[in-house]
Design a protein around this motif. Structure first.
Motif, PDB file in Angstrom:
ATOM      1  N   THR A  63     -22.491 -17.168 -20.213  1.00  0.00           N
ATOM      2  CA  THR A  63     -23.050 -17.432 -21.537  1.00  0.00           C
ATOM      3  C   THR A  63     -22.515 -18.763 -22.070  1.00  0.00           C
ATOM      4  O   THR A  63     -21.517 -19.288 -21.555  1.00  0.00           O
ATOM      5  CB  THR A  63     -22.671 -16.316 -22.538  1.00  0.00           C
ATOM      6  OG1 THR A  63     -21.359 -16.584 -23.082  1.00  0.00           O
ATOM      7  CG2 THR A  63     -22.674 -14.937 -21.892  1.00  0.00           C
ATOM      8  N   ASP A 106     -35.006 -10.458 -10.937  1.00  0.00           N
ATOM      9  CA  ASP A 106     -35.025 -11.464 -12.012  1.00  0.00           C
ATOM     10  C   ASP A 106     -35.550 -10.926 -13.345  1.00  0.00           C
ATOM     11  O   ASP A 106     -36.125 -11.668 -14.139  1.00  0.00           O
ATOM     12  CB  ASP A 106     -35.844 -12.696 -11.601  1.00  0.00           C
ATOM     13  CG  ASP A 106     -35.202 -13.466 -10.461  1.00  0.00           C
ATOM     14  OD1 ASP A 106     -33.963 -13.466 -10.379  1.00  0.00           O
ATOM     15  OD2 ASP A 106     -35.945 -14.050  -9.645  1.00  0.00           O
ATOM     16  N   TYR A 135     -33.853 -10.134 -15.863  1.00  0.00           N
ATOM     17  CA  TYR A 135     -33.104 -10.778 -16.950  1.00  0.00           C
ATOM     18  C   TYR A 135     -33.114 -12.303 -16.850  1.00  0.00           C
ATOM     19  O   TYR A 135     -32.274 -12.974 -17.442  1.00  0.00           O
ATOM     20  CB  TYR A 135     -31.666 -10.252 -16.974  1.00  0.00           C
ATOM     21  CG  TYR A 135     -31.575  -8.836 -17.503  1.00  0.00           C
ATOM     22  CD1 TYR A 135     -31.621  -8.566 -18.869  1.00  0.00           C
ATOM     23  CD2 TYR A 135     -31.462  -7.754 -16.627  1.00  0.00           C
ATOM     24  CE1 TYR A 135     -31.558  -7.273 -19.347  1.00  0.00           C
ATOM     25  CE2 TYR A 135     -31.394  -6.455 -17.094  1.00  0.00           C
ATOM     26  CZ  TYR A 135     -31.444  -6.226 -18.459  1.00  0.00           C
ATOM     27  OH  TYR A 135     -31.384  -4.935 -18.934  1.00  0.00           O
ATOM     28  N   GLN A 136     -34.077 -12.834 -16.101  1.00  0.00           N
ATOM     29  CA  GLN A 136     -34.225 -14.284 -16.035  1.00  0.00           C
ATOM     30  C   GLN A 136     -34.551 -14.817 -17.432  1.00  0.00           C
ATOM     31  O   GLN A 136     -35.434 -14.298 -18.110  1.00  0.00           O
ATOM     32  CB  GLN A 136     -35.360 -14.655 -15.073  1.00  0.00           C
ATOM     33  CG  GLN A 136     -35.511 -16.131 -14.789  1.00  0.00           C
ATOM     34  CD  GLN A 136     -34.418 -16.666 -13.866  1.00  0.00           C
ATOM     35  OE1 GLN A 136     -33.834 -15.910 -13.095  1.00  0.00           O
ATOM     36  NE2 GLN A 136     -34.129 -17.942 -13.961  1.00  0.00           N
ATOM     37  N   ASN A 137     -33.831 -15.826 -17.878  1.00  0.00           N
ATOM     38  CA  ASN A 137     -34.028 -16.416 -19.213  1.00  0.00           C
ATOM     39  C   ASN A 137     -33.796 -15.405 -20.341  1.00  0.00           C
ATOM     40  O   ASN A 137     -34.399 -15.507 -21.413  1.00  0.00           O
ATOM     41  CB  ASN A 137     -35.433 -17.007 -19.352  1.00  0.00           C
ATOM     42  CG  ASN A 137     -35.718 -18.073 -18.311  1.00  0.00           C
ATOM     43  OD1 ASN A 137     -34.876 -18.934 -18.050  1.00  0.00           O
ATOM     44  ND2 ASN A 137     -36.899 -18.021 -17.702  1.00  0.00           N
ATOM     45  N   LEU A 178     -31.835 -13.275 -23.382  1.00  0.00           N
ATOM     46  CA  LEU A 178     -31.051 -13.665 -24.552  1.00  0.00           C
ATOM     47  C   LEU A 178     -30.275 -12.473 -25.091  1.00  0.00           C
ATOM     48  O   LEU A 178     -30.740 -11.328 -25.014  1.00  0.00           O
ATOM     49  CB  LEU A 178     -31.976 -14.173 -25.670  1.00  0.00           C
ATOM     50  CG  LEU A 178     -32.838 -15.397 -25.408  1.00  0.00           C
ATOM     51  CD1 LEU A 178     -33.801 -15.598 -26.578  1.00  0.00           C
ATOM     52  CD2 LEU A 178     -31.977 -16.639 -25.214  1.00  0.00           C
ATOM     53  N   LYS A 222     -29.770 -19.624 -30.353  1.00  0.00           N
ATOM     54  CA  LYS A 222     -30.022 -18.729 -29.232  1.00  0.00           C
ATOM     55  C   LYS A 222     -28.809 -18.607 -28.304  1.00  0.00           C
ATOM     56  O   LYS A 222     -28.079 -19.566 -28.075  1.00  0.00           O
ATOM     57  CB  LYS A 222     -31.225 -19.218 -28.425  1.00  0.00           C
ATOM     58  CG  LYS A 222     -32.557 -19.055 -29.152  1.00  0.00           C
ATOM     59  CD  LYS A 222     -33.723 -19.470 -28.259  1.00  0.00           C
ATOM     60  CE  LYS A 222     -35.045 -19.242 -28.972  1.00  0.00           C
ATOM     61  NZ  LYS A 222     -36.216 -19.631 -28.130  1.00  0.00           N
ATOM     62  N   PRO A 258     -28.406 -17.522 -24.614  1.00  0.00           N
ATOM     63  CA  PRO A 258     -28.913 -17.104 -23.304  1.00  0.00           C
ATOM     64  C   PRO A 258     -27.788 -16.557 -22.431  1.00  0.00           C
ATOM     65  O   PRO A 258     -26.610 -16.855 -22.645  1.00  0.00           O
ATOM     66  CB  PRO A 258     -29.488 -18.396 -22.723  1.00  0.00           C
ATOM     67  CG  PRO A 258     -28.660 -19.471 -23.344  1.00  0.00           C
ATOM     68  CD  PRO A 258     -28.327 -18.988 -24.739  1.00  0.00           C
ATOM     69  N   GLN A 295     -26.963 -15.201 -18.106  1.00  0.00           N
ATOM     70  CA  GLN A 295     -27.364 -14.969 -16.729  1.00  0.00           C
ATOM     71  C   GLN A 295     -26.440 -13.923 -16.132  1.00  0.00           C
ATOM     72  O   GLN A 295     -25.249 -13.878 -16.459  1.00  0.00           O
ATOM     73  CB  GLN A 295     -27.296 -16.254 -15.899  1.00  0.00           C
ATOM     74  CG  GLN A 295     -28.288 -17.323 -16.322  1.00  0.00           C
ATOM     75  CD  GLN A 295     -28.235 -18.541 -15.408  1.00  0.00           C
ATOM     76  OE1 GLN A 295     -27.610 -18.511 -14.339  1.00  0.00           O
ATOM     77  NE2 GLN A 295     -28.881 -19.615 -15.822  1.00  0.00           N
TER      78      GLN A 295
END
Length: 214
Positions: free
Chosen positions: A30, A57, A59-61, A63, A204, A206, A208
């Motif tokens: 993060t 994927d 949880y790709q992109n 937040l 925001k 984001p 990964q």
């Protein structure tokens, strides 16, 4: 200073006990820093759900899109988006994952849980997660929750909540399937970010997720 040192020693002890027999770990990256999460093998369906989500994927992109200080940091698909998507489905599909409650999985500081709506089965959303940042808990609060929720906290749960806090009012209502074992300070710092009236972070956040291979 001594109190802070004691808290982190206590957290480390419980993390060591909890992580020693588990087999899957995740890295969350993060803007606030990274933290590591252990998945519980005794909640296998939720464990496998997020492991598969990483591979595909989901949880790709993603937040962290709902942040409440002293409560939770929530991410993935937001309640509003889930409601809109399901309302637009002509077949009325509302996929959920059955709850997995286990006394070893409770809402301690850094607990990883699955979000849900008000369905009677307490089944989880498929693509929404949260982390507990919690608050101090008193013995009288635990006693009142036992009466209200018709449950009995184990000695471990009671000791942990009284020493470190958490969100025991969520126990047996939301599935916990993992916990932060490194970088809890990152989450606590994140929980203090500025938000709007809907608890959306002004800036925001984001993230990964990758599985840690050891």
């Amino acid at each position: 200073m001594k109190k802070t040192l004691y808290l982190f020693c206590f957290l480390f002890f419980f993390c060591f006990v909890s992580t020693s027999a588990q087999s899957h770990k995740l890295l969350f990256e993060t803007p606030y820093g990274n933290f590591k999460v252990l998945l519980y093998d005794f909640t296998p369906n939720h464990r496998d759900l997020i492991l598969n989500a990483i591979k595909t994927d989901v949880y790709q992109n993603a937040l962290f899109n709902r942040v409440i200080e002293n409560f939770v940091v929530q991410g993935g698909e937001h309640d509003i988006d889930i409601e809109k998507r399901e309302a637009a489905d002509p077949m009325g599909h509302k996929p959920r994952l059955s709850a997995e409650f286990d006394q070893r999985a409770y809402h301690k500081m850094g607990a990883l849980g699955a979000g849900r709506d008000n369905n009677l089965e307490k089944a989880s959303f498929l693509n929404q997660i949260y982390f507990v940042v919690g608050k101090p808990i008193t013995e009288s609060e635990l006693d009142a929750l036992e009466q209200k929720k018709k449950l009995v906290y184990t000695a471990e749960q009671r000791t942990y909540y009284l020493q470190n806090g958490g969100q025991p009012r969520l126990d047996n209502d939301f599935t916990v399937f993992g916990e932060v074992y490194e970088g809890l300070d990152v989450l606590i710092n994140m929980s203090k970010t500025k938000t709007d009236k809907g608890d959306f972070p002004i800036k925001k956040i984001p993230f990964q997720i990758t599985e840690i291979k050891e």
